[in-house]
Scaffold this active site. Structure first.
Site, PDB file in Angstrom:
ATOM      1  N   TYR A  56       0.828  -1.211   0.000  1.00  0.00           N
ATOM      2  CA  TYR A  56       0.000   0.000   0.000  1.00  0.00           C
ATOM      3  C   TYR A  56       0.860   1.258   0.000  1.00  0.00           C
ATOM      4  O   TYR A  56       1.538   1.557   0.983  1.00  0.00           O
ATOM      5  CB  TYR A  56      -0.958   0.018   1.193  1.00  0.00           C
ATOM      6  N   HIS A 119      -0.053 -11.814   0.576  1.00  0.00           N
ATOM      7  CA  HIS A 119      -0.862 -10.795  -0.094  1.00  0.00           C
ATOM      8  C   HIS A 119      -1.216 -11.195  -1.528  1.00  0.00           C
ATOM      9  O   HIS A 119      -0.341 -11.330  -2.365  1.00  0.00           O
ATOM     10  CB  HIS A 119      -0.099  -9.457  -0.096  1.00  0.00           C
TER      11      HIS A 119
HETATM   12  P1  NAD Z   1     -13.153   0.151   0.861  1.00  0.00           P
HETATM   13  O1  NAD Z   1     -14.257  -0.572   0.170  1.00  0.00           O
HETATM   14  O2  NAD Z   1     -13.088   0.075   2.327  1.00  0.00           O
HETATM   15  O3  NAD Z   1     -13.195   1.671   0.352  1.00  0.00           O
HETATM   16  C1  NAD Z   1     -12.241   2.604   0.794  1.00  0.00           C
HETATM   17  C2  NAD Z   1     -12.588   3.982   0.249  1.00  0.00           C
HETATM   18  O4  NAD Z   1     -13.810   4.418   0.836  1.00  0.00           O
HETATM   19  C3  NAD Z   1     -11.550   5.037   0.605  1.00  0.00           C
HETATM   20  O5  NAD Z   1     -11.490   5.987  -0.439  1.00  0.00           O
HETATM   21  C4  NAD Z   1     -12.116   5.679   1.855  1.00  0.00           C
HETATM   22  O6  NAD Z   1     -11.665   6.997   2.046  1.00  0.00           O
HETATM   23  C5  NAD Z   1     -13.580   5.651   1.537  1.00  0.00           C
HETATM   24  N1  NAD Z   1     -14.456   5.665   2.724  1.00  0.00           N
HETATM   25  C6  NAD Z   1     -14.302   5.019   3.893  1.00  0.00           C
HETATM   26  N2  NAD Z   1     -15.339   5.277   4.718  1.00  0.00           N
HETATM   27  C7  NAD Z   1     -16.176   6.099   4.034  1.00  0.00           C
HETATM   28  C8  NAD Z   1     -17.401   6.710   4.337  1.00  0.00           C
HETATM   29  N3  NAD Z   1     -18.009   6.545   5.507  1.00  0.00           N
HETATM   30  N4  NAD Z   1     -17.985   7.493   3.395  1.00  0.00           N
HETATM   31  C9  NAD Z   1     -17.400   7.670   2.199  1.00  0.00           C
HETATM   32  N5  NAD Z   1     -16.230   7.128   1.840  1.00  0.00           N
HETATM   33  C10 NAD Z   1     -15.617   6.345   2.758  1.00  0.00           C
HETATM   34  O7  NAD Z   1     -11.803  -0.370   0.192  1.00  0.00           O
HETATM   35  P2  NAD Z   1     -10.383  -0.761   0.742  1.00  0.00           P
HETATM   36  O8  NAD Z   1      -9.765   0.337   1.514  1.00  0.00           O
HETATM   37  O9  NAD Z   1      -9.653  -1.308  -0.430  1.00  0.00           O
HETATM   38  O10 NAD Z   1     -10.653  -1.999   1.693  1.00  0.00           O
HETATM   39  C11 NAD Z   1     -10.580  -1.920   3.088  1.00  0.00           C
HETATM   40  C12 NAD Z   1      -9.284  -2.502   3.619  1.00  0.00           C
HETATM   41  O11 NAD Z   1      -9.280  -3.907   3.435  1.00  0.00           O
HETATM   42  C13 NAD Z   1      -8.003  -2.006   2.932  1.00  0.00           C
HETATM   43  O12 NAD Z   1      -7.600  -0.744   3.423  1.00  0.00           O
HETATM   44  C14 NAD Z   1      -7.059  -3.134   3.262  1.00  0.00           C
HETATM   45  O13 NAD Z   1      -6.599  -2.999   4.585  1.00  0.00           O
HETATM   46  C15 NAD Z   1      -7.970  -4.363   3.159  1.00  0.00           C
HETATM   47  N6  NAD Z   1      -7.909  -4.971   1.805  1.00  0.00           N
HETATM   48  C16 NAD Z   1      -7.043  -5.986   1.610  1.00  0.00           C
HETATM   49  C17 NAD Z   1      -6.908  -6.572   0.355  1.00  0.00           C
HETATM   50  C18 NAD Z   1      -5.937  -7.693   0.173  1.00  0.00           C
HETATM   51  O14 NAD Z   1      -5.293  -8.082   1.118  1.00  0.00           O
HETATM   52  N7  NAD Z   1      -5.780  -8.240  -0.991  1.00  0.00           N
HETATM   53  C19 NAD Z   1      -7.673  -6.111  -0.705  1.00  0.00           C
HETATM   54  C20 NAD Z   1      -8.584  -5.082  -0.484  1.00  0.00           C
HETATM   55  C21 NAD Z   1      -8.698  -4.529   0.793  1.00  0.00           C
END
Ligand code: NAD
Length: 310
Positions: A56, A119
């Site tokens: 990230y 990952h």
């Molecule tokens: P997400 O679906 O959580 O979306 C994140 C986006 O939504 C960001 O732009 C954030 O600012 C915004 N957001 C958060 N809360 C909000 C709200 N209340 N209103 C409006 N916008 C809002 O996507 P993500 O961040 O990719 O997924 C969450 C977490 O899961 C990641 O940060 C990561 O830690 C994990 N993840 C892991 C993998 C992997 O391991 N392969 C893949 C995807 C996600």
């Protein structure tokens, strides 16, 4: 805050987890001081589960999370990853797993992580992950550098293949259970539960599609899916409802996963997501939003090596 045990581990994680990828500016530039405030607010409000990766922001998210956690490390359950280092940069070998964790520990300013995950396993060779990567992670666990080990990824097939082949503690699945999709429930969960593996649901906002702002440019979903998200957001706006809160509420009510990880870098979003957690959704609005999203429901995109696609 409600907590659930992650599978057979001794980790009791908050059902709303802090996804730290936005701290690495992957959804746009963020303010590091604000990111730190968001982390502290989350901890103060009982969010104890933090997930990050060297991938990230090409180490930026780990660096910033490490700074924010200084003095507060003992209050959180900290998960990071190994194996993915860039858009097209992967190394699942045993020596790289070991050096990767050392580097992560330095950036995170700690001497252990609670969970070390491979990952995006779909970009790897399954035999290597089963025979080399996971055993290397178990050795790090034996040295006390990682309390538990797990895997992450998008297609369900490789996650299940690994879960059936070798003992693991957790699976992080993303964009497979939210208002746009639910095949994690029918396909992955039976396998995970059979083996006592804890499941973490990530990207309840479908990596930004279920938000007012919409998807970032790099988002892999089709234009039809993005457009459906925009129509859902428009409908919610017209009814004075926040689509993101509605979408997250739907995930928080799903009892089979230990935690739902939401990407956060601003205290305002931490507050909104805590509000979503505490506020029952409107069933009629939910029904209508689901109807808007129905034509694209359960649409997936290819990710990783062809042989690992669903
Ligand atoms: P997400 O679906 O959580 O979306 C994140 C986006 O939504 C960001 O732009 C954030 O600012 C915004 N957001 C958060 N809360 C909000 C709200 N209340 N209103 C409006 N916008 C809002 O996507 P993500 O961040 O990719 O997924 C969450 C977490 O899961 C990641 O940060 C990561 O830690 C994990 N993840 C892991 C993998 C992997 O391991 N392969 C893949 C995807 C996600």
């Amino acid at each position: 805050m409600q907590y659930r045990t992650l599978g057979r581990t001794q980790l009791s994680v908050s059902i709303l987890g802090f996804g730290a990828s936005p701290l690495g500016d992957v959804f746009g530039a963020t303010n590091p001081s604000e990111g730190k405030r968001a982390v502290h607010l989350a901890i103060d409000e009982g969010i104890n589960f933090f997930d990050v990766s060297p991938y990230y922001g090409l180490t930026l998210a780990e660096e910033r999370l490490g700074q924010a956690l200084e003095g507060r490390r003992s209050e959180v359950i900290l998960a990071t990853k190994c194996g993915r280092y860039g858009e097209d940069s992967f190394d699942f070998s045993a020596p790289r797993v070991a050096s990767s964790l050392e580097e992560s520990l330095q950036r995170l300013r700690t001497d252990y992580v609670d969970l070390l995950q491979v990952h995006d396993v779909e970009f790897g060779n399954m035999e290597q992950i089963i025979q080399e990567t996971i055993p290397a992670m178990r050795r790090l666990q034996a040295q006390g550098k990682a309390r538990y080990i797990g895997i992450t990824g998008y297609p369900l097939k490789p996650l299940m293949r690994i879960a059936e082949a070798v003992p693991i503690d957790s699976i992080l699945s993303y964009c497979r259970y939210n208002l746009l999709i639910d095949d994690m429930d029918s396909v992955l969960m039976p396998v995970a539960e059979k083996h006592g593996i804890g499941v973490i649901n990530a990207s309840g906002l479908h990596m930004g599609i279920l938000t007012e702002r919409g998807a970032p440019d790099w988002h892999p979903a089709s234009e039809e899916v993005r457009e459906a998200g925009r129509r859902a957001a428009e409908f919610c706006r017209a009814h004075g409802v926040d689509l993101s809160e509605l979408a997250l509420r739907y995930c928080f009510e799903y009892p089979r996963v230990a935690s739902t990880l939401v990407g956060m870098s601003k205290s305002e979003n931490v507050r909104r997501n805590l509000h979503a957690l505490a506020t029952p959704g409107d069933p009629e609005i939910l029904r209508q939003v689901r109807a808007i999203l129905a034509p694209v429901f359960n649409t997936v995109w290819p990710s990783g090596r062809r042989e690992n696609h669903d």
